[in-house]
Design an enzyme around this catalytic site. Structure first.
Site, mmCIF file in Angstrom:
data_model
loop_
_atom_site.group_PDB
_atom_site.id
_atom_site.type_symbol
_atom_site.label_atom_id
_atom_site.label_comp_id
_atom_site.label_asym_id
_atom_site.label_seq_id
_atom_site.Cartn_x
_atom_site.Cartn_y
_atom_site.Cartn_z
ATOM 1 N N CYS A 1 -0.440 4.108 2.203
ATOM 2 C CA CYS A 1 -0.254 3.896 3.649
ATOM 3 C C CYS A 1 1.211 4.089 4.049
ATOM 4 O O CYS A 1 1.501 4.688 5.070
ATOM 5 C CB CYS A 1 -0.655 2.477 4.060
ATOM 6 S SG CYS A 1 -2.142 1.858 3.292
ATOM 7 N N ASP A 2 2.127 3.560 3.262
ATOM 8 C CA ASP A 2 3.527 3.472 3.700
ATOM 9 C C ASP A 2 4.486 4.390 2.951
ATOM 10 O O ASP A 2 5.663 4.481 3.323
ATOM 11 C CB ASP A 2 4.030 2.018 3.523
ATOM 12 C CG ASP A 2 3.201 1.042 4.344
ATOM 13 O OD1 ASP A 2 2.668 1.465 5.388
ATOM 14 O OD2 ASP A 2 3.076 -0.124 3.940
ATOM 15 N N CYS B 1 0.836 -1.208 0.000
ATOM 16 C CA CYS B 1 0.000 0.000 0.000
ATOM 17 C C CYS B 1 0.867 1.252 0.000
ATOM 18 O O CYS B 1 1.395 1.648 1.040
ATOM 19 C CB CYS B 1 -0.927 -0.024 1.216
ATOM 20 S SG CYS B 1 -1.941 1.461 1.339
#
Ligand code: NAP
Length: 317
Positions: A152-153, A149
């Site tokens: 997200c990261d 992701c």
């Protein structure tokens, strides 16, 4: 809501398909509960930095779009239950004609926390999960440089070098997103042609810090504490701090084995009505067999499945 009552519709999943089904079902005056595996989840859409093709809402952030779907459902009185469904059993009826016994059964749904919820109909919209690349080092460095992701990261890799693996819309979107954060982004795709949108490929080709490697298959992700490089099958070693795997999705239909018909790749066999091989059991969104898995088709599926469930209830209950 009294969770011991027999609901008209139990919706599994709170992504765009589930929330759309909930809006249509509640507006049809049906009792509805949405079961979701994560508190206040909205599915995969929350991982999309930008959704550019949802009609009327250009350049919308995926998380915000998901939240607005959820708020819409909540504003109409839809209730949510945090729980992971892992078993679906038809309620056997012992009375009535053979036909009534066969059709008016409803469903008993088991959850991993031990709870059971009964509903006359189920609309299953659990979506899909990230497919794994299946190379050495992927499991070892998951969370230590290997991610599924980018939204997200990605921030952990600001100013660093990363690789995105895949050639679909997810990989292209991830590479675009990371190119605004990272010093350098390698987009690594196993074929010469991209599956994802040509306009995203064009945008990527215009970026100075993006290098596109086609006909390039990853062989191994290497590192020490964290990832240091990605090795390709042709022997090249690409120095990166992060490897973002975007090689497609797998439908989350494991609990449906033996319940409804699945195709050979695990998708629930159903057309846009969401009707499956089991009475009163409907599917919507990425879990079903279809050509285009997008937010707009998930939303449309949810609406159709809710209408199918309402018709079924009228006919059999
Ligand atoms: P996808 O379209 O299935 O693409 C998966 C990509 O990974 C393909 O390019 C495939 O290569 C590659 N791949 C698969 N297995 C691999 C392996 N073992 N090693 C190397 N490469 C591998 O999946 P997706 O990109 O996640 O998209 C899923 C659906 O969501 C699509 O319908 C997509 O359009 C949609 N989506 C839309 C948006 C948007 O519109 N904003 C954003 C994201 C996703 P091949 O091409 O060679 O098969």
């Amino acid at each position: 809501m009294d969770h011991n009552q027999i609901l008209d519709v139990l919706i599994i999943g709170s992504g765009p398909a589930g929330l759309s089904a909930a809006v249509y079902a509640v507006r049809a005056n049906l009792s509805v509960l949405v079961a979701e595996k994560e508190y206040c989840g909205t599915g995969q859409i929350a991982e999309s930095d930008q959704v550019d093709n949802y009609l009327g809402l250009p350049s919308m952030n995926g998380y915000d779009l998901g939240e607005s779907f959820r708020e819409h459902a909540k504003s109409l009185g839809v209730e949510f239950y945090e729980g992971m469904a892992d078993g679906f059993y038809q309620i056997e009826k012992s009375e009535g004609t053979e036909e009534e016994r066969a059709s008016n059964r409803g469903w008993n749904v088991h959850f991993t926390d031990g709870r059971q919820i009964q509903a006359k109909t189920v609309i299953y919209c659990a979506g899909a999960a990230h497919r794994r690349l299946g190379v050495e080092g992927e499991d070892e460095f998951a969370g230590k440089g290997v991610s599924y992701c980018a939204v997200c990261d990605g921030a952990f890799y600001r100013g660093k070098e990363t690789a995105v693996i895949g050639g679909g819309d997810t990989a292209l979107g991830d590479a675009l997103y990371l190119s605004d954060l990272c010093d350098k982004v390698y987009l690594i795709h196993r074929r010469d042609e991209f599956r994802g949108s040509p306009s995203s490929v064009r945008q990527l080709r215009e970026k100075d810090n993006v290098e596109i490697l086609t006909s390039a298959a990853p062989a191994r992700i290497v590192g020490e504490q964290t990832v240091t490089a990605l090795e390709l099958k042709d022997g090249r070693s690409i120095p990166v701090h992060g490897a973002f795997v975007a090689v497609g999705m797998q439908p989350l239909t494991e609990p449906l084995r033996g319940v409804i018909d699945l195709d050979e790749t695990g998708y629930a066999v159903a057309d846009e009505t969401g009707v499956t091989s089991a009475p009163g059991f409907f599917v919507a969104g990425d879990v079903r067999t279809k050509a285009l898995r997008q937010v707009v088709t998930a939303v449309s599926d949810g609406a159709n499945a809710a209408v199918s469930a309402a018709e079924y209830l009228k006919q059999f209950f």
